[in-house]
Design a protein around this motif. Structure first.
Motif, mmCIF file in Angstrom:
data_model
loop_
_atom_site.group_PDB
_atom_site.id
_atom_site.type_symbol
_atom_site.label_atom_id
_atom_site.label_comp_id
_atom_site.label_asym_id
_atom_site.label_seq_id
_atom_site.Cartn_x
_atom_site.Cartn_y
_atom_site.Cartn_z
ATOM 1 N N ASN A 25 -0.385 -10.920 -7.686
ATOM 2 C CA ASN A 25 -0.418 -10.787 -6.228
ATOM 3 C C ASN A 25 -0.152 -9.331 -5.866
ATOM 4 N N LEU A 26 -1.146 -8.677 -5.322
ATOM 5 C CA LEU A 26 -0.980 -7.268 -4.974
ATOM 6 C C LEU A 26 0.004 -7.124 -3.812
ATOM 7 N N PRO A 27 0.901 -6.140 -3.883
ATOM 8 C CA PRO A 27 1.823 -5.910 -2.763
ATOM 9 C C PRO A 27 1.098 -5.241 -1.600
ATOM 10 N N LYS A 28 1.687 -5.280 -0.438
ATOM 11 C CA LYS A 28 1.123 -4.595 0.717
ATOM 12 C C LYS A 28 1.127 -3.095 0.459
ATOM 13 N N ASN A 29 0.037 -2.429 0.779
ATOM 14 C CA ASN A 29 -0.063 -0.990 0.536
ATOM 15 C C ASN A 29 1.021 -0.228 1.291
ATOM 16 N N THR A 30 1.668 0.700 0.583
ATOM 17 C CA THR A 30 2.682 1.563 1.214
ATOM 18 C C THR A 30 2.311 3.037 1.113
ATOM 19 N N PHE A 31 1.159 3.340 0.484
ATOM 20 C CA PHE A 31 0.706 4.728 0.426
ATOM 21 C C PHE A 31 0.224 5.171 1.808
ATOM 22 N N SER A 32 0.143 6.478 1.998
ATOM 23 C CA SER A 32 -0.373 7.023 3.259
ATOM 24 C C SER A 32 -1.250 8.238 2.970
ATOM 25 N N ASN A 33 -2.107 8.556 3.942
ATOM 26 C CA ASN A 33 -3.054 9.655 3.747
ATOM 27 C C ASN A 33 -3.355 10.331 5.074
ATOM 28 N N GLU A 34 -2.336 10.944 5.658
ATOM 29 C CA GLU A 34 -2.438 11.666 6.921
ATOM 30 C C GLU A 34 -3.151 10.834 7.984
ATOM 31 N N LEU A 36 -6.111 9.377 7.905
ATOM 32 C CA LEU A 36 -7.001 8.326 7.424
ATOM 33 C C LEU A 36 -6.243 7.005 7.262
ATOM 34 N N GLU A 37 -6.971 5.907 7.353
ATOM 35 C CA GLU A 37 -6.375 4.587 7.236
ATOM 36 C C GLU A 37 -6.773 3.937 5.919
ATOM 37 N N PHE A 38 -5.888 3.099 5.411
ATOM 38 C CA PHE A 38 -6.164 2.374 4.179
ATOM 39 C C PHE A 38 -7.269 1.343 4.421
ATOM 40 N N ILE A 39 -8.288 1.340 3.544
ATOM 41 C CA ILE A 39 -9.407 0.412 3.677
ATOM 42 C C ILE A 39 -9.241 -0.777 2.737
ATOM 43 N N GLU A 40 -9.047 -0.497 1.450
ATOM 44 C CA GLU A 40 -8.985 -1.535 0.422
ATOM 45 C C GLU A 40 -8.623 -0.884 -0.908
ATOM 46 N N TRP A 41 -8.553 -1.705 -1.972
ATOM 47 C CA TRP A 41 -8.382 -1.213 -3.337
ATOM 48 C C TRP A 41 -9.722 -1.264 -4.064
ATOM 49 N N ASN A 42 -9.876 -0.392 -5.064
ATOM 50 C CA ASN A 42 -11.099 -0.399 -5.865
ATOM 51 C C ASN A 42 -10.762 -0.021 -7.295
ATOM 52 N N THR A 43 -11.494 -0.580 -8.243
ATOM 53 C CA THR A 43 -11.249 -0.261 -9.653
ATOM 54 C C THR A 43 -11.789 1.112 -10.027
ATOM 55 N N ASN A 44 -12.485 1.760 -9.112
ATOM 56 C CA ASN A 44 -12.998 3.116 -9.329
ATOM 57 C C ASN A 44 -12.458 4.020 -8.220
ATOM 58 N N ALA A 45 -12.057 5.213 -8.570
ATOM 59 C CA ALA A 45 -11.476 6.117 -7.575
ATOM 60 C C ALA A 45 -12.447 6.450 -6.454
ATOM 61 N N TYR A 52 -10.894 -4.971 -3.765
ATOM 62 C CA TYR A 52 -9.845 -5.959 -3.497
ATOM 63 C C TYR A 52 -9.188 -5.627 -2.160
ATOM 64 N N ASN A 53 -8.968 -6.646 -1.339
ATOM 65 C CA ASN A 53 -8.271 -6.443 -0.078
ATOM 66 C C ASN A 53 -6.789 -6.203 -0.308
ATOM 67 N N ASP A 54 -6.121 -5.674 0.702
ATOM 68 C CA ASP A 54 -4.682 -5.504 0.647
ATOM 69 C C ASP A 54 -4.015 -6.869 0.491
ATOM 70 N N GLU A 55 -3.024 -6.956 -0.397
ATOM 71 C CA GLU A 55 -2.273 -8.187 -0.675
ATOM 72 C C GLU A 55 -3.155 -9.301 -1.261
ATOM 73 N N ALA A 56 -4.256 -8.918 -1.893
ATOM 74 C CA ALA A 56 -5.134 -9.914 -2.529
ATOM 75 C C ALA A 56 -4.486 -10.459 -3.794
ATOM 76 N N THR A 57 -5.024 -11.568 -4.280
ATOM 77 C CA THR A 57 -4.599 -12.154 -5.553
ATOM 78 C C THR A 57 -5.692 -11.949 -6.591
ATOM 79 N N ILE A 58 -5.338 -11.334 -7.716
ATOM 80 C CA ILE A 58 -6.281 -11.150 -8.820
ATOM 81 C C ILE A 58 -5.980 -12.232 -9.842
ATOM 82 N N GLN A 59 -6.929 -13.083 -10.098
ATOM 83 C CA GLN A 59 -6.694 -14.247 -10.940
ATOM 84 C C GLN A 59 -6.917 -13.944 -12.424
ATOM 85 N N ASN A 60 -6.054 -14.533 -13.231
ATOM 86 C CA ASN A 60 -6.213 -14.525 -14.691
ATOM 87 C C ASN A 60 -6.473 -13.115 -15.242
#
Length: 324
Positions: A25-34, A36-45, A52-60
């Motif tokens: 279970n991903l935690p709520k994002n706490t990073f900041s970037n002046e 800009l707003e947080f959009i989502e997570w990605n496996t590539n920079a 993956y959305n904020d607070e999403a669940t990654i299964q198995n």
């Protein structure tokens, strides 16, 4: 692990530990970037791979994984607001809200202007449990990707049969409507009990829920980049999915289809040779009139659905004319 993916944040790394084969279970994002707003997570920079959305669940989870925060601009249009676009504009994420009374945020785009959405569009529709609510989408959306949350923050489960589930979407069955002499309120609705079903752009549906909660918010998301331009001087063919059925007895019941308004702003001028029947805000009564009359009354709002009666072997075409 989670990476901030920016040099603007003092904290750049967050580690998560979990056993292989378990859900994370991903935690709520706490990073900041002046600014800009947080959009989502990605496996590539660079945001090019799995999202993956904020607070999403990654299964198995079976291997080490690094997720990179994605940053950008987010524009939110409240239910009674209009976003005016006067030139070429690019944003990362667009949120459009609609309240339980049916008021929906709109986009007004000037001639030769356009709005480019780089990531996703989310339509947040608020409903209550007093009735079923009509709606349409200008993009395809899989039911399994729709979030349904109560006003107290609880997530609802989609119906998979007649006894399991908290909410359901229904499609309009043209053939049943004709066979039952147009009695659509009782005989022409079909529960969509497949959560992997894809709702089609510009087709009408109804949605309702069965819990005691006062209100529920549904979040429909387009996962593909989109370019939105002004609808003036365009012809929109609503496709081959719309059919003409007859029961051979009651002509008034023949050929009815439930279709969607395909644009992000209220249409005020245009042409469609058919009569239309538009659900009123109470969800129980209807306004029937010529298409041009519906335009003049401001009834052709974004994300709305309306009935149109086709002629035999024809498909509806909406034409929008140049606005003054």
């Amino acid at each position: 692990s989670l990476e901030s993916n920016t040099d603007k944040d003092l904290i750049k790394h967050y580690a998560i530990s979990q056993s292989r084969g378990k859900d994370v279970n991903l935690p709520k994002n706490t990073f900041s970037n002046e600014s800009l707003e947080f959009i989502e997570w990605n496996t590539n920079a660079d945001g090019a791979d799995e999202k993956y959305n904020d607070e999403a669940t990654i299964q198995n989870i079976t291997a080490d994984m690094t997720l990179y925060a994605q940053w950008g601009t987010i524009e939110t249009i409240e239910s009674k607001e209009t976003l005016n676009i006067e030139n070429e504009t690019t944003i990362n994420k667009l949120i459009i809200k609609s309240d339980v009374q049916g008021y929906t945020g709109k986009i007004k785009i000037d001639n030769n202007a356009q709005l480019k959405i780089k990531d996703i569009i989310t339509f947040e529709k608020e409903i209550d449990n007093t009735r079923y609510h009509f709606f349409s989408l200008p993009f395809d959306c899989n039911i399994i990707d729709i979030e349904a949350t109560t006003n107290t923050g609880n997530e609802l489960t989609y119906a998979i049969n007649d006894t399991e589930g908290d909410w359901v979407i229904c499609s309009y069955d043209q053939k049943l409507a004709a066979n039952n002499a147009g009695d659509s309120e009782k005989n022409a609705w079909t529960d969509i009990l497949d959560k992997h079903y894809t709702l089609k752009a510009n087709q009408g549906y109804i949605v309702g829920y069965f819990t005691e909660d006062e209100k529920v918010t549904l979040k429909f998301t387009s996962k593909e980049p989109q370019i939105i331009s002004t609808p003036i001087e365009k012809t929109y063919n609503l496709g081959a999915d719309y059919e003409w059925y007859t029961n051979g007895e009651n002509i008034s019941a023949n050929g009815w289809n439930l279709i969607g308004q395909p644009y992000y702003e209220t249409l005020t001028q245009g042409s469609l040779t058919n009569y239309v029947t538009i659900p009123n805000d109470d969800g129980k009564t209807y306004t029937q009139c010529l298409y041009k009359e519906a335009l003049a009354k401001g009834l052709m709002t974004p994300f709305s659905a309306f009935f149109v009666q086709l002629q035999e072997n024809s498909a509806p075409t909406i034409r929008t004319e140049k606005l003054d």
